[in-house]
Design a protein around this motif. Structure first.
Motif, PDB file in Angstrom:
ATOM      1  N   UNK A 132       0.802  -1.226   0.000  1.00  0.00           N
ATOM      2  CA  UNK A 132       0.000   0.000   0.000  1.00  0.00           C
ATOM      3  C   UNK A 132       0.834   1.274   0.000  1.00  0.00           C
ATOM      4  N   UNK A 133       2.126   1.186   0.292  1.00  0.00           N
ATOM      5  CA  UNK A 133       2.915   2.404   0.457  1.00  0.00           C
ATOM      6  C   UNK A 133       3.021   3.283  -0.791  1.00  0.00           C
ATOM      7  N   UNK A 134       2.876   2.757  -2.026  1.00  0.00           N
ATOM      8  CA  UNK A 134       2.848   3.677  -3.163  1.00  0.00           C
ATOM      9  C   UNK A 134       1.639   4.616  -3.143  1.00  0.00           C
ATOM     10  N   UNK A 135       0.612   4.265  -2.376  1.00  0.00           N
ATOM     11  CA  UNK A 135      -0.565   5.115  -2.222  1.00  0.00           C
ATOM     12  C   UNK A 135      -0.781   5.387  -0.733  1.00  0.00           C
ATOM     13  N   UNK A 136       0.003   6.263  -0.133  1.00  0.00           N
ATOM     14  CA  UNK A 136      -0.083   6.488   1.305  1.00  0.00           C
ATOM     15  C   UNK A 136      -1.451   6.934   1.788  1.00  0.00           C
ATOM     16  N   UNK A 137      -2.239   7.480   0.892  1.00  0.00           N
ATOM     17  CA  UNK A 137      -3.599   7.878   1.288  1.00  0.00           C
ATOM     18  C   UNK A 137      -4.438   6.677   1.725  1.00  0.00           C
ATOM     19  N   UNK A 138      -4.064   5.490   1.267  1.00  0.00           N
ATOM     20  CA  UNK A 138      -4.783   4.279   1.676  1.00  0.00           C
ATOM     21  C   UNK A 138      -4.428   3.860   3.105  1.00  0.00           C
ATOM     22  N   UNK A 139      -3.282   4.302   3.580  1.00  0.00           N
ATOM     23  CA  UNK A 139      -2.815   3.951   4.916  1.00  0.00           C
ATOM     24  C   UNK A 139      -3.047   5.051   5.939  1.00  0.00           C
ATOM     25  N   UNK A 140      -3.181   6.273   5.488  1.00  0.00           N
ATOM     26  CA  UNK A 140      -3.264   7.422   6.395  1.00  0.00           C
ATOM     27  C   UNK A 140      -4.386   7.256   7.414  1.00  0.00           C
ATOM     28  N   UNK A 141      -4.011   7.297   8.681  1.00  0.00           N
ATOM     29  CA  UNK A 141      -4.986   7.237   9.761  1.00  0.00           C
ATOM     30  C   UNK A 141      -5.454   5.841  10.134  1.00  0.00           C
ATOM     31  N   UNK A 142      -5.044   4.813   9.398  1.00  0.00           N
ATOM     32  CA  UNK A 142      -5.495   3.458   9.702  1.00  0.00           C
ATOM     33  C   UNK A 142      -4.667   2.884  10.855  1.00  0.00           C
ATOM     34  N   UNK A 143      -5.346   2.192  11.771  1.00  0.00           N
ATOM     35  CA  UNK A 143      -4.672   1.530  12.882  1.00  0.00           C
ATOM     36  C   UNK A 143      -4.145   0.184  12.397  1.00  0.00           C
ATOM     37  N   UNK A 144      -2.852  -0.022  12.557  1.00  0.00           N
ATOM     38  CA  UNK A 144      -2.227  -1.234  12.028  1.00  0.00           C
ATOM     39  C   UNK A 144      -1.132  -1.722  12.966  1.00  0.00           C
TER      40      UNK A 144
END
Length: 214
Positions: A140-152
């Motif tokens: 997912x890191x090429x699209x950081x907007x997919x990770x932003x704010x997600x608890x992981x």
């Protein structure tokens, strides 16, 4: 969880070279016990089948091989209850993309990798459970907007990348964290707990599922 709780459900697992054999076997065995069908997928490069080689992380350990005959680019993602990015370095390999002919490579082009696009589609479909184990969040890191704010949670090797993408790292005694339709696991050793949590998330609406499993 009761036997056949996932009857009729399909689970997609994306794999590549350096997969962990015990992890893949766990998916195939446990999800089948729960009644689900597991489809191993990868990028097949216009071949009917590709053979992948396992990871070797200790001296004397023998390589294993995995034949995959399903290309995720030909799959209808809407047919799957869950899509899983396998552990270890499979996600790094699946981030490969072809630079356009005659153009210099740019960071924006990383978003064009087919597996990145596949998971981007999945991330925009809340009815599909997304599972990322160990290094899997790298996809997912090429699209950081997919990770932003997600608890992981993730393996510490990739933690800096995941934090820089804007995700919120959550320490967990169980090694598993749930954030709505996203399930993450710290390492390949957590695969059995990872499977059980994914199965629970499939059978329980995300609105009723816990925000995090610790």
């Amino acid at each position: 969880m009761t036997t056949k709780a996932l009857a009729g459900k399909k689970i997609a697992v994306l794999v590549e070279n350096e997969y962990i054999p015990e992890e893949i076997a766990a998916y195939q065995t446990r999800f089948a016990e729960l009644g689900a069908t597991v489809h191993l997928m990868s990028r097949l490069w216009n071949q009917p089948s590709v053979r992948f080689v396992s990871d070797v992380d200790e001296v004397g350990k023998e390589l294993q091989y995995l034949d995959v005959n399903m290309d995720f680019q030909n799959a209808d993602i809407n047919n799957y209850a869950a899509v899983i990015m396998a552990a270890n370095y499979t996600s790094v390999r699946l981030r490969y993309f072809h630079p356009p002919a005659g153009q210099l490579i740019s960071p924006q082009q990383t978003k064009t990798a087919p597996a990145v696009q596949f998971f981007a589609k999945a991330m925009h479909r809340s009815q599909i459970i997304k599972g990322f184990l160990c290094h899997g969040l790298w996809i997912l890191t090429p699209m950081p907007e997919l990770l932003k704010g997600r608890k992981v949670i993730c393996h510490e090797v990739v933690l800096a990348d995941i934090a820089n993408a804007g995700a919120k790292y959550v320490s967990s005694e169980t090694g598993i964290v749930v954030d709505g339709d996203v399930v993450t696991g710290r390492s390949g050793a957590d695969v059995h707990k990872f499977i059980e949590v994914i199965a629970t998330c499939i059978t329980i609406p995300s609105s009723s599922a816990p925000a995090a499993v610790r």
